[in-house]
Design an enzyme around this catalytic site. Structure first.
Site, mmCIF file in Angstrom:
data_model
loop_
_atom_site.group_PDB
_atom_site.id
_atom_site.type_symbol
_atom_site.label_atom_id
_atom_site.label_comp_id
_atom_site.label_asym_id
_atom_site.label_seq_id
_atom_site.Cartn_x
_atom_site.Cartn_y
_atom_site.Cartn_z
ATOM 1 N N PRO A 107 15.911 -17.974 3.595
ATOM 2 C CG PRO A 107 16.220 -17.456 1.344
ATOM 3 C CD PRO A 107 16.952 -17.522 2.650
ATOM 4 C CE LYS A 130 7.821 -20.674 8.861
ATOM 5 N NZ LYS A 130 6.470 -20.624 8.346
ATOM 6 C CE1 TYR A 157 11.251 -23.909 -0.086
ATOM 7 C CE2 TYR A 157 9.022 -24.690 -0.530
ATOM 8 C CZ TYR A 157 9.879 -23.738 -0.012
ATOM 9 O OH TYR A 157 9.362 -22.603 0.567
ATOM 10 C CG HIS A 160 -0.089 -21.808 -2.950
ATOM 11 N ND1 HIS A 160 1.170 -21.959 -3.499
ATOM 12 C CD2 HIS A 160 -0.827 -21.182 -3.895
ATOM 13 C CE1 HIS A 160 1.183 -21.420 -4.715
ATOM 14 N NE2 HIS A 160 -0.022 -20.935 -4.967
ATOM 15 C CE1 TYR A 187 7.335 -23.546 3.098
ATOM 16 C CE2 TYR A 187 5.048 -22.929 2.736
ATOM 17 C CZ TYR A 187 6.370 -22.923 2.325
ATOM 18 O OH TYR A 187 6.737 -22.297 1.152
#
Length: 393
Positions: free
Chosen positions: A293, A297, A201, A72, A384
């Site tokens: 979450p 991480k 998200y 991704h 990220y």
């Protein structure tokens, strides 16, 4: 029984550390209180930083991950009626790999079995002895009704938040930092195609939502929920109805629903224990820290701990450099607190709180700023994909 390193816990961090040590010739024994089936039944994270991926390759257990993992290069944030893609590959030159923790664990368990290195499942009454001040630590345990004492040089506590390792440290030698959030995540796993090829998200006045996946045919969805909720209160129909209401209209229109085969509610917390070394005991992963979450991480932080401890133990056991072990805690904690910050920030950015009007406007300003400037998007992207591992020298 004797070994160089006693590893407490056969989750991904304990198994990965054991595999790395075995491959470089450092003897180790793994003790796990549960059965193999129980270890594999735990459904957890599935977004792997590039550092974790590289470490799996170094450990020689990447064949399935490389074949089946989904690369991704970005993900989307949705809020205030708009969507913004975070193009991690363009911004950082890096990406993440979607590959479930269950599959990671299975690959590591199979590698352990193939290596012939010792592992004891259903090890009970585990006690850590003489690790604080002596140079001859040991671990006592019961296995199949027989009592054993494992003499070792070092102990790696990879047994999670509720494990015996951190609990064995005297309270006056450790300091805990914690933030508990006033909500949980209701997660649903289903064999339906993901709604999109990348994670989404979502911030919505009804609550946070996340569209994730484990493969091209298996999806993982999450809803922010009250801690007073019970899984039994959420039928599949209720879950899909609420998820649809929180998603952007164009995403909701593509959502394929179906029966779930796993559903659970997880509370959210931030937690760090300092230090992470106590004599010859080293805390690793969830034994030392927990993150919400939202930033993906948890497993990745465990991996960076493993990287640091592995290289420190190599120095101590093979190169005559026990001084490298003195740096374990400080190196790990630098990266941990940065990841804690990012996970806390993502949680505050995307969830719905019972806040005053001023705090709500600040949240909206944060959303707007970080998604409307290259600098803001770069900050999100580089955190990220994962900050680089610090060399152990």
């Amino acid at each position: 029984m004797k070994t160089q390193v006693a590893i407490i816990g056969a989750g991904p961090s304990g198994l990965l550390l054991g595999q790395l040590l075995h491959r470089c010739g450092i003897d180790n024994v793994i003790l796990e209180r549960h059965t193999p089936d129980y270890v594999l039944s735990r459904v957890r994270a599935g977004v792997l930083e590039y550092g974790f991926v590289d470490l799996m390759r170094e450990a020689g257990v990447s064949a399935n991950m490389d074949a089946e993992g989904l690369d991704h290069g970005g993900f989307s944030l949705a809020f205030q009626g708009r969507r913004q893609r975070v193009d991690m590959r363009e911004l950082t030159g890096k990406s993440v790999l979607v590959y479930g923790q269950t599959e990671v664990t299975r690959d590591l368990m199979e590698a352990r079995e193939a290596s012939g290195a010792p592992i004891y499942y259903e090890a009970t009454d585990v006690r850590l002895n003489d690790f604080l001040d002596g140079d001859k630590p040991s671990v006592s345990f019961t296995h199949q009704g027989e009592q054993h004492v494992l003499q070792c040089d070092y102990i790696a506590g990879c047994d999670g938040f509720h494990g015996v390792s951190r609990q064995s440290v005297p309270q006056d030698r450790i300091r805990n930092f914690e933030r508990v959030y006033p909500f949980g995540w209701l997660g649903l796993l289903t064999d339906t195609p993901p709604v999109e090829d990348e994670l989404i998200y979502v911030h919505n006045p009804r609550g946070f939502a996340l569209c994730s996946m484990r493969s091209h045919t298996r999806s993982r969805y999450y809803l922010q929920c009250s801690l007073a909720e019970h899984v039994d209160d959420w039928s599949d129909d209720r879950f899909w109805t609420e998820l649809t209401a929180r998603l952007p209209e164009d995403v909701a229109a593509k959502l394929q629903t179906g029966p779930s085969f796993e559903k659970s509610i997880a509370p959210l917390r931030s937690f760090v224990a300092e230090p992470m070394r106590f004599g010859n005991l080293f805390l690793v992963g969830d034994a030392a820290h927990i993150v919400p979450p939202t930033g993906a991480k948890g497993l990745n932080l465990a991996s960076s701990d493993v990287y640091t401890l592995y290289h420190a133990l190599r120095g101590a056991c093979l190169d005559g450099r026990p001084d490298l072990l003195d740096r374990y805690s400080e190196i790990c904690l630098r990266r941990i607190w940065k990841a804690e910050r990012f996970s806390w920030w993502m949680t505050m950015l995307l969830h719905t709180f019972d806040d005053d009007a001023f705090s709500q406007r600040i949240q909206q300003a944060e959303q707007d700023y970080y998604t409307s400037t290259r600098a803001g998007l770069m900050t999100i992207a580089e955190n990220y994909v994962g900050l680089p591992y610090e060399p152990v020298v």
